[in-house]
Design an enzyme around this catalytic site. Structure first.
Site, PDB file in Angstrom:
ATOM      1  N   HIS A 229       0.329   3.123  -2.386  1.00 29.13           N
ATOM      2  CA  HIS A 229      -0.762   2.593  -1.800  1.00 29.13           C
ATOM      3  C   HIS A 229      -0.786   3.236  -0.217  1.00 29.13           C
ATOM      4  O   HIS A 229      -2.017   3.027   0.572  1.00 29.13           O
ATOM      5  CB  HIS A 229      -1.254   1.352  -1.895  1.00 29.13           C
ATOM      6  CG  HIS A 229      -2.569   0.807  -1.479  1.00 29.13           C
ATOM      7  ND1 HIS A 229      -2.779  -0.216  -0.365  1.00 29.13           N
ATOM      8  CD2 HIS A 229      -3.684   0.997  -1.893  1.00 29.13           C
ATOM      9  CE1 HIS A 229      -4.117  -0.216  -0.588  1.00 29.13           C
ATOM     10  NE2 HIS A 229      -4.738   0.363  -1.232  1.00 29.13           N
ATOM     11  N   LYS A 231      -1.310   5.689   3.108  1.00 31.69           N
ATOM     12  CA  LYS A 231      -2.138   6.901   3.660  1.00 31.69           C
ATOM     13  C   LYS A 231      -1.459   7.457   4.635  1.00 31.69           C
ATOM     14  O   LYS A 231      -1.390   6.571   5.867  1.00 31.69           O
ATOM     15  CB  LYS A 231      -3.579   6.356   3.828  1.00 31.69           C
ATOM     16  CG  LYS A 231      -4.126   5.745   2.823  1.00 31.69           C
ATOM     17  CD  LYS A 231      -4.100   4.309   2.567  1.00 31.69           C
ATOM     18  CE  LYS A 231      -4.865   3.780   1.322  1.00 31.69           C
ATOM     19  NZ  LYS A 231      -4.987   2.333   1.017  1.00 31.69           N
ATOM     20  N   ASP A 236       3.882  18.917  11.712  1.00 35.19           N
ATOM     21  CA  ASP A 236       5.031  19.163  12.497  1.00 35.19           C
ATOM     22  C   ASP A 236       6.007  18.116  13.191  1.00 35.19           C
ATOM     23  O   ASP A 236       6.564  18.384  14.284  1.00 35.19           O
ATOM     24  CB  ASP A 236       4.298  20.133  13.770  1.00 35.19           C
ATOM     25  CG  ASP A 236       3.921  21.545  13.280  1.00 35.19           C
ATOM     26  OD1 ASP A 236       3.937  21.678  12.356  1.00 35.19           O
ATOM     27  OD2 ASP A 236       2.967  21.948  14.025  1.00 35.19           O
ATOM     28  N   HIS A 416     -12.848  -2.001   4.913  1.00 36.43           N
ATOM     29  CA  HIS A 416     -11.663  -1.700   4.228  1.00 36.43           C
ATOM     30  C   HIS A 416     -10.543  -1.649   5.659  1.00 36.43           C
ATOM     31  O   HIS A 416      -9.230  -1.474   4.852  1.00 36.43           O
ATOM     32  CB  HIS A 416     -11.950  -0.207   3.589  1.00 36.43           C
ATOM     33  CG  HIS A 416     -10.743   0.031   2.577  1.00 36.43           C
ATOM     34  ND1 HIS A 416      -9.929   0.996   2.780  1.00 36.43           N
ATOM     35  CD2 HIS A 416     -10.335  -0.713   1.489  1.00 36.43           C
ATOM     36  CE1 HIS A 416      -9.071   0.973   1.792  1.00 36.43           C
ATOM     37  NE2 HIS A 416      -9.155   0.029   0.857  1.00 36.43           N
ATOM     38  N   LYS A 418      -7.618  -2.646   7.486  1.00 34.21           N
ATOM     39  CA  LYS A 418      -6.487  -3.640   7.440  1.00 34.21           C
ATOM     40  C   LYS A 418      -5.771  -3.983   8.831  1.00 34.21           C
ATOM     41  O   LYS A 418      -5.036  -3.002   9.217  1.00 34.21           O
ATOM     42  CB  LYS A 418      -5.465  -3.548   6.435  1.00 34.21           C
ATOM     43  CG  LYS A 418      -5.970  -3.306   4.898  1.00 34.21           C
ATOM     44  CD  LYS A 418      -6.074  -1.608   4.644  1.00 34.21           C
ATOM     45  CE  LYS A 418      -6.416  -1.399   3.416  1.00 34.21           C
ATOM     46  NZ  LYS A 418      -6.973  -2.111   2.274  1.00 34.21           N
ATOM     47  N   ASP A 423      -3.133 -12.895  19.717  1.00 41.93           N
ATOM     48  CA  ASP A 423      -2.952 -13.031  21.209  1.00 41.93           C
ATOM     49  C   ASP A 423      -3.505 -11.818  22.180  1.00 41.93           C
ATOM     50  O   ASP A 423      -3.030 -11.918  23.409  1.00 41.93           O
ATOM     51  CB  ASP A 423      -1.658 -13.728  21.681  1.00 41.93           C
ATOM     52  CG  ASP A 423      -1.391 -14.926  21.097  1.00 41.93           C
ATOM     53  OD1 ASP A 423      -2.580 -15.662  20.507  1.00 41.93           O
ATOM     54  OD2 ASP A 423      -0.081 -15.494  21.219  1.00 41.93           O
TER      55      ASP A 423
END
Length: 498
Positions: A229, A231, A236, A416, A418, A423
């Protein structure tokens, strides 16, 4: 007394009795395995419920997805790679940094390092990208400027719409001698693997690998619902991206689901953290097959020659730490980090997640955080692409609202992103949903952010989501239909397995 005839082996009743006995022994052995396994009590109870409520189906489902099996060959490659990584890290990866942050968050950095070996690295430049056009334009610009390597790892890749420009830039980079590697999940990117893109990319010199291949026979010994899952895009070893964004065009992706366009965010990082994310990529790439493993070990021996000038840490900049998570362990590092962060929160907690299915421990942590006077805000999408998850998630609204947690439903598409902000001084940002699948089963990656300026950018993004969200009121929520309440309670019984 008339003697009863003893059933012969050919008797249907005899075979039926043997099958019943075999099923009983198998169910008992699975139940004992569940009880003695180091899994949460809620997950264990859920599995026992499924096992005995649906005797035949429960056994079949457990044998298919009950344990985190990734295959013996993969485990052997993983062990070999880890042995190499330990020696490699001592020579090339960034040295340990003493986090310049509050003690309560410094302890979280020590927890991550002790469990994963990834250290907090300073001197990183960050830029938060929240618009699809901006994300894809940045991807293309960095790939066009690549001199050594482009490493891409995505759960979902769809070569349609605006994404075509990224894949074409990748082919051009490979044509001028840049090593380009693309790792795409077999299930999440199934439409990509059925398209002409893999063949086109390979013909142009791009290395393409299917992550966690699935198959009917393979599922008997390798669990097929464990997915990659992550991404990640690295250029470089100097520039890296991660976040919630899959390599898709949201104008075209899942438009029939009725949830609107997916709303995502990506953090572009330039600095030493790119090397840490590259280590995550190489680990995932190498364990897929023997060719990838041997090629990776050979490539990394020449890593020092490709290492960018000034890749070591410089004063100032953002302090970031990579938090990888993967199946095969009873401990979930990102889960532990999240719970620790909630426990040390003093003022305000803001959470954005598309899928919210906590276990009892995380639910209680959120409730206690709110009860001790901390403002807790949970932002969820009003519509999600899974009805089962929607019912499971809403089963937890009542205790959260009663404890004072603010629930906000975002209505500008499927939110979508996350992210967690504590604080205004600490943030978690990456690919992890707040459900047990992300915590314990999938391959995921998050960034712990310790620098106030970068945290402020993430916090401002979440505040923007709040402006487009509607509050859920406790009294109104309590008036929902009895049928809905019943469905929610039924689904909640198996929610630890979702």
């Amino acid at each position: 007394y008339t003697a009863l005839p003893f059933p012969s082996p050919e008797s249907p009743m005899n075979w039926y009795g043997l099958l019943v006995l075999f099923h009983f022994c198998l169910s008992l052995s699975i139940a004992l395995r569940i009880i003695y396994s180091r899994r949460s009590s809620s997950a264990a109870l859920a599995w026992l419920t499924v096992l005995f409520a649906f005797p035949l189906l429960g056994v079949i489902v457990y044998l298919l997805i009950g344990e985190s099996k990734l295959g013996r060959a993969r485990a052997q490659r993983q062990a070999e790679l880890l042995a190499f990584h330990d020696a490699f890290a001592d020579r090339f990866l960034p040295p340990q940094t003493v986090p310049l942050c509050e003690v309560r968050f410094r302890q979280i950095a020590h927890l991550v390092q002790a469990d994963s070996g990834y250290v907090a690295t300073g001197g990183n430049t960050t830029r938060l990208l929240t618009d699809t056009d901006a994300i894809l334009q940045a991807f293309v610009a960095d790939i066009e400027a690549a001199q050594h390597c482009c490493l891409l790892e995505f759960y979902i890749v769809e070569g349609t719409g605006r994404v075509e420009a990224v894949l074409e830039a990748l082919m051009r980079a490979a044509g001028r001698g840049v090593r380009c590697q693309l790792l795409a999940d077999a299930l999440g990117s199934s439409s990509f693997w059925r398209s002409s893109w893999p063949q086109r990319l390979r013909a142009a010199g791009v290395e393409v690998t299917e992550a966690l291949p699935v198959g009917l026979l393979k599922s008997l010994w390798v669990r097929s619902d464990l997915r990659n899952h992550r991404k990640i895009l690295i250029v470089d070893y100097r520039v890296a991206y991660t976040g919630s964004y899959n390599l898709v065009d949201p104008r075209l992706f899942k438009q029939k689901a009725g949830v609107g366009e997916w709303v995502d965010a990506v953090l572009r990082c330039e600095g030493a953290v790119a090397q840490e994310l590259a280590a995550v990529f190489y680990g995932d790439w190498a364990v897929e097959n023997e060719h990838n493993l041997s090629a990776t070990l050979e490539q990394l021996t020449g890593y020092v020659d490709e290492m960018p000038q000034g890749a070591t840490e410089t004063p100032g900049g953002a302090l970031l730490q990579v938090i990888p998570s993967q199946p095969g362990s009873d401990m979930a590092l990102v889960y532990d980090v999240l719970c620790n962060a909630l426990n040390v929160a003093q003022e305000r907690v803001v959470i954005s997640t598309p899928y919210f299915v906590p276990d009892e421990a995380l639910l209680n942590t959120l409730i206690l955080t709110a009860k001790r006077g901390v403002e807790v805000v949970l932002i969820l999408p009003k519509r999600v692409d899974s009805r089962l998850v929607r019912y499971a998630s809403s089963a937890y609204y009542q205790p959260l609202l009663a404890a004072g947690v603010q629930l906000r439903m975002f209505d500008g598409g499927l939110l979508h992103t996350k992210a967690v902000v504590i604080d205004g001084r600490f943030a978690l940002f990456g690919t992890v949903n707040m459900d047990m699948r992300s915590f314990y089963l999938n391959l995921e990656v998050s960034l712990a952010v310790f620098t106030p300026e970068t945290v402020a950018a993430i916090s401002a993004l979440l505040d923007g989501y709040l402006a487009g969200s509607e509050a859920v009121e406790l009294k109104k929520w309590q008036q929902r239909r009895r049928v809905q309440r019943f469905i929610e309670r039924c689904v909640r019984l198996v929610s630890p397995l979702l």
